[in-house]
Design a protein around this motif. Structure first.
Motif, PDB file in Angstrom:
ATOM      1  N   ASN A 129      37.467  62.388  46.483  1.00 39.97           N
ATOM      2  CA  ASN A 129      36.384  62.056  45.558  1.00 39.97           C
ATOM      3  C   ASN A 129      35.101  62.823  45.877  1.00 39.97           C
ATOM      4  OD1 ASN A 129      38.021  60.190  44.250  1.00 39.97           O
ATOM      5  ND2 ASN A 129      37.324  58.475  45.518  1.00 39.97           N
ATOM      6  N   ILE A 130      34.916  63.189  47.144  1.00 38.28           N
ATOM      7  CA  ILE A 130      33.723  63.963  47.506  1.00 38.28           C
ATOM      8  C   ILE A 130      33.729  65.297  46.764  1.00 38.28           C
ATOM      9  CG2 ILE A 130      32.477  65.060  49.406  1.00 38.28           C
ATOM     10  CD1 ILE A 130      33.732  62.979  51.280  1.00 38.28           C
ATOM     11  N   LEU A 131      34.894  65.923  46.683  1.00 38.16           N
ATOM     12  CA  LEU A 131      35.013  67.189  45.965  1.00 38.16           C
ATOM     13  C   LEU A 131      34.848  66.986  44.470  1.00 38.16           C
ATOM     14  CD1 LEU A 131      38.053  68.639  47.951  1.00 38.16           C
ATOM     15  CD2 LEU A 131      35.618  69.035  48.349  1.00 38.16           C
ATOM     16  N   ARG A 132      35.445  65.915  43.947  1.00 37.57           N
ATOM     17  CA  ARG A 132      35.282  65.628  42.514  1.00 37.57           C
ATOM     18  C   ARG A 132      33.801  65.429  42.182  1.00 37.57           C
ATOM     19  NH1 ARG A 132      39.921  62.095  43.761  1.00 37.57           N
ATOM     20  NH2 ARG A 132      41.799  63.168  43.004  1.00 37.57           N
ATOM     21  N   ASN A 133      33.112  64.670  43.006  1.00 40.81           N
ATOM     22  CA  ASN A 133      31.694  64.419  42.770  1.00 40.81           C
ATOM     23  C   ASN A 133      30.868  65.704  42.831  1.00 40.81           C
ATOM     24  OD1 ASN A 133      31.762  61.669  42.323  1.00 40.81           O
ATOM     25  ND2 ASN A 133      31.392  61.116  44.456  1.00 40.81           N
ATOM     26  N   THR A 134      31.204  66.585  43.757  1.00 45.39           N
ATOM     27  CA  THR A 134      30.463  67.842  43.877  1.00 45.39           C
ATOM     28  C   THR A 134      30.645  68.708  42.635  1.00 45.39           C
ATOM     29  OG1 THR A 134      30.731  67.785  46.283  1.00 45.39           O
ATOM     30  CG2 THR A 134      30.122  69.891  45.306  1.00 45.39           C
ATOM     31  N   LEU A 135      31.889  68.781  42.144  1.00 46.49           N
ATOM     32  CA  LEU A 135      32.149  69.535  40.912  1.00 46.49           C
ATOM     33  C   LEU A 135      31.388  68.938  39.739  1.00 46.49           C
ATOM     34  CD1 LEU A 135      35.992  70.048  41.376  1.00 46.49           C
ATOM     35  CD2 LEU A 135      34.279  71.868  41.342  1.00 46.49           C
ATOM     36  N   ALA A 136      31.397  67.613  39.645  1.00 44.86           N
ATOM     37  CA  ALA A 136      30.712  66.946  38.535  1.00 44.86           C
ATOM     38  C   ALA A 136      29.199  67.132  38.631  1.00 44.86           C
ATOM     39  CB  ALA A 136      31.071  65.461  38.527  1.00 44.86           C
ATOM     40  N   ALA A 137      28.654  67.032  39.837  1.00 41.15           N
ATOM     41  CA  ALA A 137      27.214  67.222  40.008  1.00 41.15           C
ATOM     42  C   ALA A 137      26.798  68.638  39.627  1.00 41.15           C
ATOM     43  CB  ALA A 137      26.816  66.918  41.456  1.00 41.15           C
ATOM     44  N   PHE A 138      27.631  69.617  39.999  1.00 40.17           N
ATOM     45  CA  PHE A 138      27.337  71.000  39.612  1.00 40.17           C
ATOM     46  C   PHE A 138      27.339  71.132  38.090  1.00 40.17           C
ATOM     47  CE2 PHE A 138      28.653  75.192  38.240  1.00 40.17           C
ATOM     48  CZ  PHE A 138      27.807  76.029  38.947  1.00 40.17           C
ATOM     49  N   ALA A 139      28.329  70.534  37.430  1.00 42.26           N
ATOM     50  CA  ALA A 139      28.411  70.612  35.968  1.00 42.26           C
ATOM     51  C   ALA A 139      27.184  69.973  35.323  1.00 42.26           C
ATOM     52  CB  ALA A 139      29.681  69.935  35.478  1.00 42.26           C
ATOM     53  N   ALA A 140      26.742  68.831  35.859  1.00 45.45           N
ATOM     54  CA  ALA A 140      25.569  68.157  35.303  1.00 45.45           C
ATOM     55  C   ALA A 140      24.330  69.034  35.434  1.00 45.45           C
ATOM     56  CB  ALA A 140      25.355  66.825  36.012  1.00 45.45           C
ATOM     57  N   ALA A 141      24.151  69.650  36.612  1.00 43.43           N
ATOM     58  CA  ALA A 141      22.985  70.505  36.825  1.00 43.43           C
ATOM     59  C   ALA A 141      23.073  71.774  35.985  1.00 43.43           C
ATOM     60  CB  ALA A 141      22.866  70.849  38.308  1.00 43.43           C
ATOM     61  N   ALA A 142      24.243  72.402  35.979  1.00 50.42           N
ATOM     62  CA  ALA A 142      24.414  73.639  35.209  1.00 50.42           C
ATOM     63  C   ALA A 142      24.299  73.381  33.714  1.00 50.42           C
ATOM     64  CB  ALA A 142      25.774  74.263  35.529  1.00 50.42           C
ATOM     65  N   GLY A 143      24.706  72.192  33.272  1.00 53.07           N
ATOM     66  CA  GLY A 143      24.630  71.852  31.855  1.00 53.07           C
ATOM     67  C   GLY A 143      23.256  71.444  31.388  1.00 53.07           C
ATOM     68  N   GLY A 144      22.315  71.267  32.328  1.00 54.73           N
ATOM     69  CA  GLY A 144      20.939  70.997  31.935  1.00 54.73           C
ATOM     70  C   GLY A 144      20.547  69.547  31.881  1.00 54.73           C
ATOM     71  N   ALA A 145      21.263  68.652  32.589  1.00 54.25           N
ATOM     72  CA  ALA A 145      20.853  67.250  32.630  1.00 54.25           C
ATOM     73  C   ALA A 145      19.472  67.141  33.274  1.00 54.25           C
ATOM     74  CB  ALA A 145      21.865  66.425  33.416  1.00 54.25           C
TER      75      ALA A 145
END
Length: 467
Positions: A301-317
């Motif tokens: 889950n640590i890796l899943r969370n890191t991927l998701a956090a990157f997507a949120a930041a890259a997507g402009g949240a």
């Protein structure tokens, strides 16, 4: 130009080609949302795929969701000292409390925020049954602490539909709710606070198994219902739109998650255009997905969370919250919370994402975002035809479509078209020991005046376990 009267009929169908940014007449029609194969996503032509532009960074938000207010305060102080720039107050019975949450009382809020520098952090309240009362709790706390609410960043997160869907109940009838909201809005405007008051929260739909399009469609339906409320309260929509925010879930599928964020901004811009409102950038809170987390191998889950956090930041949240990786096993303790916080700090401090104008821009992403817009717009129009989101939930229409999407996802898991590392693939011989705080999950309170079928949060590994 005066704002348009917001009737259901003003939202006409919109095709994929119209949702493409930078598209031009004669461009080939892109593939549909349902048929997308990412490795083959190509559109002939040389038009530019212009995505949305993230700002100069994002707010790193940590959840305040412990059932013990004093312990929650200790956690919050440690989070702020450790680099968090925002706090999300998650009260008991909030749809996204996942069985925990701060007691929904003003004294618990005051205790949890003791010694927190309120003028220096972003504060948000997750939607919960006592949302409207909690606005007054927070304002009164700021008054006692001599903090000017006009000078800090706030989101009050009121979302009746998310509460209805996530708990299965409302404390008053839908008719009474609609009748009372104009007075509440007038009271808020009289305070002159530049905060997000109403939030269109799609996380309930996502965590219940809904598709990206269903999540976006429900959010859009909520936001449009708020515009109608502002009109009924005789508040100019040009001033109302900045007080509407959005919250959504982001999972480990980075490409699709970034496209979802881009699609949300395009959809909201289109609604404002149709309603003759000067465009205001959507204010978006992103939280990592609960349904993607597994209980069998929590370290994955640590890796899943890191991927998701990157997507949120890259997507402009604008604001991002990472659910601790041990949440499926219990209330997270200090180490899990620190890892959730540090996932964002590494992205913010070591990758320099905030220095890139649009780190996730691509032609393929533009196509996918346009296809999501098309599917979400149709879901939104369907909800509108059903009388709006609250009426659709009361009749069970949204729940039926989400259940169908969940069943389709389960079939893909059974066929191994979807895989979960640690649960369906490379399962560890022994489940690693997981440290959590010892407290029991509490069932969601179901008291109310009107009821609907609840949309429960269910993880993918739980779906398989129930099979």
């Amino acid at each position: 130009m005066e704002a348009a009267i917001i009737s259901t009929g003003i939202f006409a169908p919109i095709g994929r080609s119209q949702w493409l940014e930078g598209g031009r007449p004669g461009a080939p029609v892109p593939p549909s949302y349902a048929d997308l194969q990412f490795e083959r996503l190509r559109q002939n032509g040389n038009e530019e795929g212009v995505g949305t532009h993230p700002g100069a960074g994002w707010t790193i938000v940590q959840r305040v969701d412990d059932i013990d207010a004093r312990r929650a305060n200790h956690q919050a102080q440690e989070d702020v000292a450790g680099g968090a720039t925002g706090l999300a107050i998650v009260f008991q019975d909030a749809p996204n409390a996942f069985g925990y949450g701060l007691p929904a009382r003003p004294e618990a809020l005051a205790a949890a925020l003791h010694h927190i520098p309120l003028s220096q952090v972003y504060l948000r309240i997750d939607a919960h049954p006592a949302s409207r009362a909690s606005v007054d709790w927070l304002i009164e706390l700021m008054r006692r602490r001599k903090v000017d609410p006009e000078r800090i960043s706030l989101s009050f997160g009121i979302d009746p539909a998310a509460i209805f869907a996530g708990t299965g109940a409302l404390r008053m009838s839908i008719k009474a709710l609609h009748a009372s909201m104009p007075q509440s809005l007038a009271h808020f405007f009289a305070m002159g606070i530049p905060a997000v008051l109403l939030e269109a929260d799609g996380r309930v739909v996502h965590n219940a198994g809904g598709t990206e399009a269903q999540e976006l469609g429900a959010m859009l339906a909520s936001a449009v219902s708020y515009l109608r409320m502002f009109q009924e309260a005789r508040q100019p929509l040009v001033y109302a739109a900045p007080h509407i925010g959005f919250a959504l879930s982001i999972d480990q599928n980075q490409f699709l998650s970034v496209a979802k964020l881009h699609a949300l901004r395009r959809l909201w811009a289109k609604v404002q255009e149709i309603c003759a409102i000067p465009p205001v950038q959507a204010k978006v809170h992103a939280e990592t997905s609960y349904r993607m987390l597994g209980a069998g191998d929590t370290e994955a889950n640590i890796l899943r969370n890191t991927l998701a956090a990157f997507a949120a930041a890259a997507g402009g949240a604008d604001t991002v919250s990472v659910l601790p990786h041990t949440l499926p096993c219990g209330l997270p303790e200090r180490r899990a919370r620190r890892l959730a916080r540090n996932a964002q700090l590494v992205l913010a401090q070591e990758t320099h994402l905030s220095f890139l104008g649009n780190p996730a821009a691509s032609e393929d992403l533009d196509i996918l975002a346009a296809s999501l817009c098309e599917a979400a717009w149709e879901e939104f129009r369907q909800i509108e035809a059903e009388g709006g989101l609250l009426a659709s939930l009361a009749a069970g229409h949204v729940q039926k479509r989400v259940a169908e999407a969940r069943a389709q996802r389960l079939e893909r898991l059974r066929a191994e078209a979807l895989r979960i590392v640690g649960d369906t693939l490379h399962v560890p011989d022994e489940a690693p020991a997981v440290a959590v705080l010892h407290t029991e999950r509490r069932p969601v309170a179901s008291e109310g005046a009107v009821f609907c079928e609840r949309l429960p949060a269910i993880r993918l590994d739980e779906m398989l376990g129930q099979d």
